[in-house]
Design an enzyme around this catalytic site. Sequence first.
Site, PDB file in Angstrom:
ATOM      1  N   HIS A 188       0.436  19.038  36.542  1.00  0.00           N
ATOM      2  CA  HIS A 188       0.565  18.526  35.162  1.00  0.00           C
ATOM      3  C   HIS A 188      -0.166  19.421  34.156  1.00  0.00           C
ATOM      4  O   HIS A 188      -0.739  18.930  33.179  1.00  0.00           O
ATOM      5  CB  HIS A 188       0.036  17.088  35.053  1.00  0.00           C
ATOM      6  CG  HIS A 188       0.793  16.094  35.882  1.00  0.00           C
ATOM      7  ND1 HIS A 188       1.830  15.341  35.392  1.00  0.00           N
ATOM      8  CD2 HIS A 188       0.663  15.740  37.184  1.00  0.00           C
ATOM      9  CE1 HIS A 188       2.297  14.558  36.356  1.00  0.00           C
ATOM     10  NE2 HIS A 188       1.617  14.792  37.441  1.00  0.00           N
ATOM     11  N   ASN A 217       4.317   8.253  35.688  1.00  0.00           N
ATOM     12  CA  ASN A 217       5.363   9.277  35.609  1.00  0.00           C
ATOM     13  C   ASN A 217       6.609   8.686  34.971  1.00  0.00           C
ATOM     14  O   ASN A 217       6.693   7.474  34.766  1.00  0.00           O
ATOM     15  CB  ASN A 217       5.734   9.761  37.018  1.00  0.00           C
ATOM     16  CG  ASN A 217       4.760  10.805  37.563  1.00  0.00           C
ATOM     17  OD1 ASN A 217       4.009  11.414  36.804  1.00  0.00           O
ATOM     18  ND2 ASN A 217       4.791  11.016  38.857  1.00  0.00           N
ATOM     19  N   TYR A 256      -9.161  12.314  40.936  1.00  0.00           N
ATOM     20  CA  TYR A 256      -9.188  12.576  39.486  1.00  0.00           C
ATOM     21  C   TYR A 256     -10.584  12.926  38.976  1.00  0.00           C
ATOM     22  O   TYR A 256     -10.742  13.854  38.199  1.00  0.00           O
ATOM     23  CB  TYR A 256      -8.537  11.412  38.716  1.00  0.00           C
ATOM     24  CG  TYR A 256      -7.021  11.401  38.896  1.00  0.00           C
ATOM     25  CD1 TYR A 256      -6.461  11.104  40.136  1.00  0.00           C
ATOM     26  CD2 TYR A 256      -6.159  11.726  37.869  1.00  0.00           C
ATOM     27  CE1 TYR A 256      -5.088  11.125  40.332  1.00  0.00           C
ATOM     28  CE2 TYR A 256      -4.782  11.740  38.054  1.00  0.00           C
ATOM     29  CZ  TYR A 256      -4.255  11.438  39.290  1.00  0.00           C
ATOM     30  OH  TYR A 256      -2.891  11.469  39.482  1.00  0.00           O
ATOM     31  N   HIS A 276      -7.666   8.926  34.597  1.00  0.00           N
ATOM     32  CA  HIS A 276      -8.066   8.545  35.957  1.00  0.00           C
ATOM     33  C   HIS A 276      -7.484   7.159  36.274  1.00  0.00           C
ATOM     34  O   HIS A 276      -7.790   6.203  35.554  1.00  0.00           O
ATOM     35  CB  HIS A 276      -9.590   8.491  36.027  1.00  0.00           C
ATOM     36  CG  HIS A 276     -10.118   8.383  37.425  1.00  0.00           C
ATOM     37  ND1 HIS A 276      -9.531   7.608  38.400  1.00  0.00           N
ATOM     38  CD2 HIS A 276     -11.183   8.962  38.023  1.00  0.00           C
ATOM     39  CE1 HIS A 276     -10.206   7.718  39.517  1.00  0.00           C
ATOM     40  NE2 HIS A 276     -11.215   8.538  39.322  1.00  0.00           N
TER      41      HIS A 276
HETATM   42 FE1  HDE Z   1      -1.686  12.875  39.866  1.00  0.00          FE
HETATM   43  N1  HDE Z   1      -3.158  14.245  39.599  1.00  0.00           N
HETATM   44  N2  HDE Z   1      -2.042  12.864  41.850  1.00  0.00           N
HETATM   45  N3  HDE Z   1      -0.090  11.637  40.194  1.00  0.00           N
HETATM   46  N4  HDE Z   1      -1.232  12.927  37.945  1.00  0.00           N
HETATM   47  C1  HDE Z   1      -3.508  14.793  38.438  1.00  0.00           C
HETATM   48  O1  HDE Z   1      -5.708  15.021  37.680  1.00  0.00           O
HETATM   49  C2  HDE Z   1      -3.142  13.370  42.434  1.00  0.00           C
HETATM   50  C3  HDE Z   1       0.295  11.102  41.376  1.00  0.00           C
HETATM   51  C4  HDE Z   1      -0.307  12.173  37.294  1.00  0.00           C
HETATM   52  O2  HDE Z   1      -1.977  14.026  31.531  1.00  0.00           O
HETATM   53  C5  HDE Z   1      -4.770  15.620  38.531  1.00  0.00           C
HETATM   54  O3  HDE Z   1      -6.659  15.369  35.658  1.00  0.00           O
HETATM   55  C6  HDE Z   1      -3.145  13.045  43.835  1.00  0.00           C
HETATM   56  C7  HDE Z   1       1.217  10.020  41.188  1.00  0.00           C
HETATM   57  C8  HDE Z   1      -0.275  12.515  35.897  1.00  0.00           C
HETATM   58  O4  HDE Z   1      -3.937  14.744  32.169  1.00  0.00           O
HETATM   59  C9  HDE Z   1      -5.171  15.460  39.997  1.00  0.00           C
HETATM   60  C10 HDE Z   1      -1.991  12.345  44.065  1.00  0.00           C
HETATM   61  C11 HDE Z   1       1.389   9.936  39.843  1.00  0.00           C
HETATM   62  C12 HDE Z   1      -1.239  13.503  35.735  1.00  0.00           C
HETATM   63  C13 HDE Z   1      -4.091  14.550  40.534  1.00  0.00           C
HETATM   64  C14 HDE Z   1      -1.318  12.221  42.811  1.00  0.00           C
HETATM   65  C15 HDE Z   1       0.568  10.955  39.237  1.00  0.00           C
HETATM   66  C16 HDE Z   1      -1.821  13.737  37.033  1.00  0.00           C
HETATM   67  C17 HDE Z   1      -4.648  17.019  38.012  1.00  0.00           C
HETATM   68  C18 HDE Z   1      -1.464  11.810  45.383  1.00  0.00           C
HETATM   69  C19 HDE Z   1       2.289   8.969  39.071  1.00  0.00           C
HETATM   70  C20 HDE Z   1      -1.610  14.221  34.456  1.00  0.00           C
HETATM   71  C21 HDE Z   1      -5.341  17.033  36.667  1.00  0.00           C
HETATM   72  C22 HDE Z   1      -2.210  10.767  45.892  1.00  0.00           C
HETATM   73  C23 HDE Z   1       1.895   7.594  39.231  1.00  0.00           C
HETATM   74  C24 HDE Z   1      -2.695  13.520  33.717  1.00  0.00           C
HETATM   75  C25 HDE Z   1      -5.979  15.754  36.570  1.00  0.00           C
HETATM   76  C26 HDE Z   1      -2.880  14.143  32.358  1.00  0.00           C
HETATM   77  C27 HDE Z   1      -2.850  14.642  37.275  1.00  0.00           C
HETATM   78  C28 HDE Z   1      -4.103  14.114  41.798  1.00  0.00           C
HETATM   79  C29 HDE Z   1      -0.065  11.582  42.689  1.00  0.00           C
HETATM   80  C30 HDE Z   1       0.545  11.153  37.832  1.00  0.00           C
HETATM   81  C31 HDE Z   1      -5.287  16.739  40.806  1.00  0.00           C
HETATM   82  C32 HDE Z   1      -4.211  13.447  44.837  1.00  0.00           C
HETATM   83  C33 HDE Z   1       1.859   9.153  42.278  1.00  0.00           C
HETATM   84  C34 HDE Z   1       0.625  11.927  34.827  1.00  0.00           C
HETATM   85  O5  HDE Z   1      -6.425  14.858  40.124  1.00  0.00           O
END
Ligand code: HDE
Length: 697
Positions: free
Chosen positions: A79, A152, A366, A343
């Site tokens: 993202h 999402n 997060y 988060h």
């Molecule tokens: Fe994320 N995801 N994600 N994700 N995600 C991040 O956090 C992660 C997942 C989503 O506008 C990171 O600050 C793991 C699902 C959005 O700043 C990180 C898993 C969904 C955004 C991270 C998921 C999301 C992130 C990278 C699997 C939809 C952007 C930067 C368990 C419900 C937030 C950050 C923004 C961002 C980890 C799966 C949505 C790496 C480990 C499912 C919208 O922490």
Amino acid sequence: MTQNNKKNEVIKNSKNMQLNEYRVNNNGQSMTTNQGLRVSEDEHSLKAGVRGPTLMEDFHFREKMTHFDHERIPERIVHARGFGAHGYFELYEPLTGITKAKFLNDTSLKTPVFVRFSTVAGSRGSSDTVRDVRGFSTKFYTDEGNYDLVGNNMPVFFIQDAMKFPDFIHAVKPEPHNEIPQAASAHDTFWDFVANNTESAHMIMWAMSDRSLPRSFRMMEGFGVHTFRFVNEEGKSHFVKFHWKPVLGTHSLVWDETQKIAGKDPDFNRRDLWDAIESGNYPEFEFGVQLLKEEDEFKFDFDILDATKLWPEEMIPVQIIGKMTLNRNTDNFFAETEQVAFHPGHLVPGIDFSNDPLLQGRLFSYTDTQISRLGGPNFAEIPINRPIAPVHNNQRDGMHRMTINQGPVSYHKNSLAGNSPEPAPEKKGGYAHYAEKVEGHKIQARSDSFKDHFSQATLFWNSMSAVEKEHIVNAFRFELGKVKSKEIRQNVVDVFSHVAEDLAEQIASGIGAKATEGKATGVTASSPALSQENSIKTARTRKVAILVDNGFYDNEIKQVLQALAKAGVTADIISTKLGPIASENGAVLEPDYALLTSDSLLYDAVYIARGRTSVDQLLADPKSIDFVKEAFQHYKTIAAVGEGNELLAAAGIKLDASSAADRGIISAADTYDLHAFTKGFVMAIAQHRHWHRKLRS
Ligand code: HDE
């Protein structure tokens, strides 16, 4: 002013007012160093003689350069490319007895929000219109603390357990040996992952559908994806899924268009959001919840803890309970959009987690990622992240600490400070985790109830219109067509043979592979809510390109512009060159763009004005013909009047009186009923696209 209204105003403005403390305006100010020293020279470094070496003692040069050298922070691992805006959330219906969250109980509140939309795979500088999932993160600054809904634009996910997230992301990101391709899933490692991890099948259907190509962030649905819990005053819980429904409906671009826009305007989606807010067309999303009683947890043929499954809306309706309006652009992209830290574990009383193993893993990730991106544990003190609720605890120090905590006491329990800050009991707003009863062996395994990887992929396929199905097949063919390994292509077809035979056959026949019969799930159900064709249709905020040059008819343009404005449609005047153009009676119009700097790709509809000289000048520039041709190929509404029809003909668009309107071509002769014409034009724009138009060979 009533008490409630007063409170309203305070809450509504408090985040904005809090940010005021940090805003800096340089207008009319002298330049200084970061130490506040006025600077007398900012173009020439201090040298020993005008042609001599630069001197170390030039502290202003050193400070300026050092700061510049450190201006970047790590981009988000996923993202990375995103765009944010401020707004507020209003509640229509209190969720009394369902959740004790105050912002979901008091309809007089306006809760400030900050939203960040994003793509997933691309780097910070990648294009907006790539085929990808879109992030939809909302930070509610409630007076009980920040609540983040980090969702999402698709309701399911690729994997079931967070343990697999690094693998999945490694596979979709550019391949590590050469860092190619940027922001694209059309490559071997991604599809190798898909072929070997069949739990991704349902989400792949979404990713190959038009949902991956949103026309606008304002025209996307949002989903919390996981099952969460609501908890009421009595400690009773409901399971809940969260939804955002765009007031303008859910609409998409077409694939050919997205690829070209990626070159013509890589900022297409962010520009659209920025412009909409600047012009007062505030994006609106209704907030919905699907509620499930605790005792109904096991009533379905899927596991509600499995993030690769949705709750069909026809089975569990979405109750619309509020609306979010985005009404303010950021002052500074870096300070706000880049530094905002979401988060899924930022909660308020009344909202809690489920045991979804994907969600549980996110709760670790997060904070961990913020620490390296934002340089330490104090990221919550960055202005955009600061809650409007007061913060009191014994956490101290660390990199970039802003708070100046007073007094000698930084521990609990204490006597020296009267035992403050003191945990608040639940009754006084203290957060208490839901007391779920849990029993089990420590085990590294997945529940059997997560094993059905295909039924809902079939449900999704069954729910698509013929046009949507065609787009999905073409997307698979494109993506797999870019995969070099024939084995991977065949393996993917084998996986999708489980979803639907006709799907697998159509994919296979386009990529030199073979589908296998007899493996498909046989699911026949469909969910009409999943098709975008059943979404809201309106012309409001759509963009029309008006092709016109010297010699136009002033009265006609004026009236069409008025009619469009009345319908909430925005219009740009596009001519062969920039600079004023004159009508046949000498009235002057200032074009917004020349053909050179514009493209029909960037508009929802095209209008070719009448006027002999005007049309002749347009016809003399081949770009105007491409403009119209592409608008036609991308199924957009095209209107032409009088001589303007000649441009349609030059673009190879033959009018068939019986079906022209159906194909979104609104054509009028020199003398015509302007009212009926503009009405038909606006109605055609509202259709979004005219999918049934057949492309001309
Ligand atoms: Fe994320 N995801 N994600 N994700 N995600 C991040 O956090 C992660 C997942 C989503 O506008 C990171 O600050 C793991 C699902 C959005 O700043 C990180 C898993 C969904 C955004 C991270 C998921 C999301 C992130 C990278 C699997 C939809 C952007 C930067 C368990 C419900 C937030 C950050 C923004 C961002 C980890 C799966 C949505 C790496 C480990 C499912 C919208 O922490």
